[in-house]
Each structure stands twice: as C-alpha cells, then as structure tokens.
Design an enzyme around this catalytic site. Structure first.
Site, PDB file in Angstrom:
ATOM      1  N   ASN A 210       1.007  -1.518   0.243  1.00 12.35           N
ATOM      2  CA  ASN A 210       0.132   0.001  -0.635  1.00 12.35           C
ATOM      3  C   ASN A 210       0.803   1.353   0.130  1.00 12.35           C
ATOM      4  OD1 ASN A 210       0.484   0.736   3.335  1.00 12.35           O
ATOM      5  ND2 ASN A 210      -0.540  -0.938   3.281  1.00 12.35           N
ATOM      6  N   ASP A 279      -3.824  -6.610   5.245  1.00 16.05           N
ATOM      7  CA  ASP A 279      -4.871  -8.006   5.804  1.00 16.05           C
ATOM      8  C   ASP A 279      -4.777  -9.232   4.989  1.00 16.05           C
ATOM      9  OD1 ASP A 279      -6.117  -5.456   7.387  1.00 16.05           O
ATOM     10  OD2 ASP A 279      -6.689  -5.117   5.701  1.00 16.05           O
ATOM     11  N   LYS A 289      10.182 -16.329 -10.983  1.00 18.13           N
ATOM     12  CA  LYS A 289       9.051 -15.223 -11.055  1.00 18.13           C
ATOM     13  C   LYS A 289       8.581 -16.431 -11.951  1.00 18.13           C
ATOM     14  CE  LYS A 289       9.747 -10.534 -13.541  1.00 18.13           C
ATOM     15  NZ  LYS A 289      11.076 -10.426 -15.109  1.00 18.13           N
ATOM     16  N   ILE A 307      -1.897  -7.506  13.709  1.00 14.30           N
ATOM     17  CA  ILE A 307      -0.886  -7.384  14.569  1.00 14.30           C
ATOM     18  C   ILE A 307      -1.964  -6.485  16.088  1.00 14.30           C
ATOM     19  CG2 ILE A 307       1.308  -6.481  15.786  1.00 14.30           C
ATOM     20  CD1 ILE A 307       1.883  -6.472  12.460  1.00 14.30           C
TER      21      ILE A 307
END
Ligand code: PMT
Length: 403
Positions: A210, A279, A289, A307
């Site tokens: 993110n 999440d 790869k 956590i």
C-alpha cells in the site's frame, strides 16, 4: 515549579491576543521561570509594556537601537540569555518578516541572533491564515526548524469563525513544559511503534502492498523519544532516516512485523500500531518469477494476523493505540475498531482528505476513546505529522495516567 530557572524570552507581536500573553507571562513566573519580554511596535497598540514589566519583574524591551538597553541587555545579550524564544501572539506580519530573515527591529534581529529554539503561536484572521502567502511563509519557517503551535479554530475577535485563534495560555504552558523543557512524560517507559507498509510477496520480484510512507509512525517515534521514552520502531519498507535515539527493526511482511513486535513488547508500557499492515497475503508464493502466459491469473489471498488485536489480547498490561485508515464513515468505522480491537485510543484517519493520510507531510486525526463507557473525541490538525504526533503522545500519556 516545573520551569524553575528556565529563561524564557516572551515576544509579543501586534494582535488582540496580546492580552492572553499577559496571563502566559504570569503562568511562566508562577512556574519558576525567568521571563524577559520583547514587544514589537504593533504590540504596543494592544497592551502596555508596564503590564509585562509588572508581571515579569524585568524591564520590557521594545527598541533595537536603545542606548540604555545596549549597556544592559541589548539584542545580542537577550538572544544569548534565552533558553527559549516564544513569540505569542505571532502576527501574520511578524511571521512574514521572520520568514524573510529581516533584521529591522529588535524581535526579528533577536530571532536571527539566537541559538535557542524559536516557537511561534500564530494569531490572525482565518482568511489571512489561509492565504497562500501565509502558507508559504509557514512552510519556510517550519523547514528551518521554527515550531508553530496552533492556531486553534473557533470564534475570532473580527467576528469570523475558523483557524486563527492563539492557543490558550494553559495549552502553551503545557507544551513549553513538555516539548521545550522535556517534562519527561514517558521517561522510564518503553514504547513499541509500527510504521510504514508491509509487503506480501507474490514471487521473488512482486508483492502486494500500500501507499504508506512511514512518516506518521516515524513522527510518533520522534515525539515519544522527545518525551523521554525508550523507543523501538518496527518499520516496514520505507526510505526514512531513523529518528535519533530510537532502535529500529526493519521488516517486510505482516508476519515478520508481528514477530518483531512480540519480541520487543516484553517490558513495554505502550504499543502504537501505526503501520498499514496488509490484511491479506498471497496464499502461494512462487519461488521463481511468474512468467507469461500464466495459466490461471488469479491471486488467491489468505488473511494475515492482526498485529494490534494480537497485542491487546496477549499483552493486556500494555496500553495500546491503534489507527483507523478510512475512506468513508470515518468515526463509525473507527469507533467499531476501537471496541473490536480493544485499544485504549484509536486515531481515525480519513485517507481521502486533501493534505492528509498516506505519504503526506500533514495529517488530520480524530482521536477516539472511551471514558466510563462514553465515546470521547479530540481532533488534531490539519497540521504537520510531527505536531500531530506530539498531540497523540500527550493524549495517550494522559489517558494512561502518566502525568
Ligand atoms: O505512513 P504514512 O504515509 O505517514 O501514512 C500514515 C497512515 C495513513 C498509514 C496512518 O496514519 C494510518 O492510518 N495507519 C493505519 C493504517 C491501517 O492499516 O489502518 P486499518 O484501519 O486497516 O487498521 C486498523 C489498525 O489495525 C491499525 O492500527 C493497523 O496498524 C492495525 N492492523 C491492521 C491489520 C493487521 N493485519 N494488523 C494490524 O495490526
């Protein structure tokens, strides 16, 4: 006597809030500080030097070229004498001169000549505060290490409503004690803070992640350290320098972050989960790869450990603070996380707001907590993340009873 023997140079510039500075001067003296007052020409239109002379017990300084003052306390002596230069109220005009590095009156010259920290408590009309010229000046001052405290929002003397009120004297006094003379609210306490994103590998070169930059979490680490804490900063992959005096543990994935947090928590008093923890993680991680054409281009995900919830369940003696990054129904979702994750405080963060959230230098936070079952809230910002971090840490210390 929290400010015993501290030397505070209280600088008053022109504005109706100058009357509040008289109260501030009185409070500093009551706390044991030595206070010397400098007034700009503008300030003289709002309040007399006699008031400050009576309250501080010292002559008030108004002129740069004053033969009497040069023989006793001229601008260089004043600049050297001060442990702190506090400009309250700081008018738009004076802040513009300070930003330009002017040395055309006693106060602007003194600010250039001092090696003491300079703090300004702005006070002006809300439109003047919002003006692009003022914004530019504030950025310049902050980038040079001049701290801006406030302004607060509310009714203004001019009849308008908005940000521009000088902070109340009691708030300024608290911040001088905490931030300038380090009333060590967190001394002897260990704080574990998570910051930044996590990366969840898809294959050796790709990941799910993110936009978190780590700025908010690193600002919290700096603020906790400044208040005397021993800080362990568990950082996802970010490119920020470690705040001075903090121990940093670098991690990549949510599971690594949880392991680092648990290994640090043993004797901690406070945990702050600021990281944007993924999440979900890919169910399978390819060891080579992935090559085109992929047979089945569907990424199967599985849930990561939570956590924050793990910390509150396994370490109930640790005061825990969470963040809630939301894109809608901010307070409702944040309040649900406060209760579900059983934290002492949650910082609701609207990550869609301008100049806020991910990767911005600034933020706006609504801190939510429960007191005797009732939901309480306090709003911080919009402001620099460093200022918001100080607000969050002080509120946390108050809620945890570490006064
Ligand atoms: O890093 P910056 O660019 O400065 O941006 C700051 C920020 C936007 C990342 C920060 O202010 C913020 O809001 N952090 C929380 C991000 C987040 O993951 O929010 P959430 O609502 O999804 O999670 C709620 C809480 O649970 C958070 O304290 C989070 O750390 C924690 N959590 C979430 C998932 C998970 N698996 N484990 C967790 O501990």
């Amino acid at each position: 006597m929290g400010l015993k023997d501290k030397k505070i140079l209280l600088a008053v510039s022109g504005g109706i809030a100058a009357y509040k500075s008289a109260e501030l001067c009185r409070q500093f003296i009551r706390e044991g500080a030595s206070v010397r007052v400098v007034m700009t020409r503008g300030a003289l239109a709002f309040i007399t030097p006699m008031t400050f002379q009576a309250l501080s017990g010292n002559p008030v300084h108004t002129e740069l070229l004053d033969p009497a003052a040069e023989a006793a306390m001229g601008h260089i002596e004043l600049a050297r004498w001060a442990d702190l230069v506090l400009i309250a109220p700081a008018s738009a005009g004076f802040l513009a001169r300070l930003a330009a590095g002017m040395a055309d009156d006693l106060l602007s010259t003194l600010c250039l000549a001092t090696s003491a920290p300079v703090v300004a408590a702005p006070a002006m009309n809300q439109q003047m505060w919002a003006n692009a010229a003022t914004r530019d000046n504030m950025e310049r001052l902050q980038s040079r290490g001049i701290a801006l405290w406030g302004p607060a929002s509310g009714d203004q003397a001019c009849g308008e409503v908005g940000p521009g009120r000088m902070l109340e004297p009691s708030d300024i006094l608290d911040r001088v004690r905490d931030e300038c003379f380090g009333r060590p609210l967190l001394k002897g306490r260990k704080v574990v803070i998570t910051a930044g994103p996590t990366r969840e590998a898809i294959d050796p070169v790709r990941y799910v992640s993110n936009h978190s930059s780590g700025k908010m979490g690193f600002a919290l680490a700096e603020a906790a350290r400044a208040l005397g804490a021993e800080v362990v900063l568990v950082a996802g992959p970010v490119s920020l320098a470690t705040p001075a005096g903090c121990t940093r543990i670098d991690v990549e994935s949510a599971r690594e972050m949880l392991a680092a947090v648990e290994s640090s928590l043993g004797d901690a008093a406070l945990f702050i989960g600021c990281a944007a923890v993924a999440d979900f993680r890919p169910r399978e991680v390819a060891d080579q790869k992935l090559k085109k054409p992929v047979q089945n281009p569907v990424l199967e995900l599985e849930e990561n450990p939570d956590i924050l919830a793990t910390v509150t369940a396994r370490y109930p003696e640790v005061f825990s603070v969470g963040f809630a990054a939301e894109t809608g129904n901010l307070l409702e979702h944040a309040a649900a996380k406060l209760d579900k994750k059983k934290v002492g405080l949650i910082c609701a963060n609207d990550v869609t707001a301008a100049d806020s959230g991910f990767n911005s230098d600034k933020n706006t936070i609504v801190a939510l907590w429960r007191s005797s079952g009732e939901l309480r809230q306090s709003r911080f910002g919009p402001d620099h993340k460093k200022t918001i971090a100080g607000n969050i840490i002080r509120l946390t210390a108050e809620l945890a009873g570490w006064q």
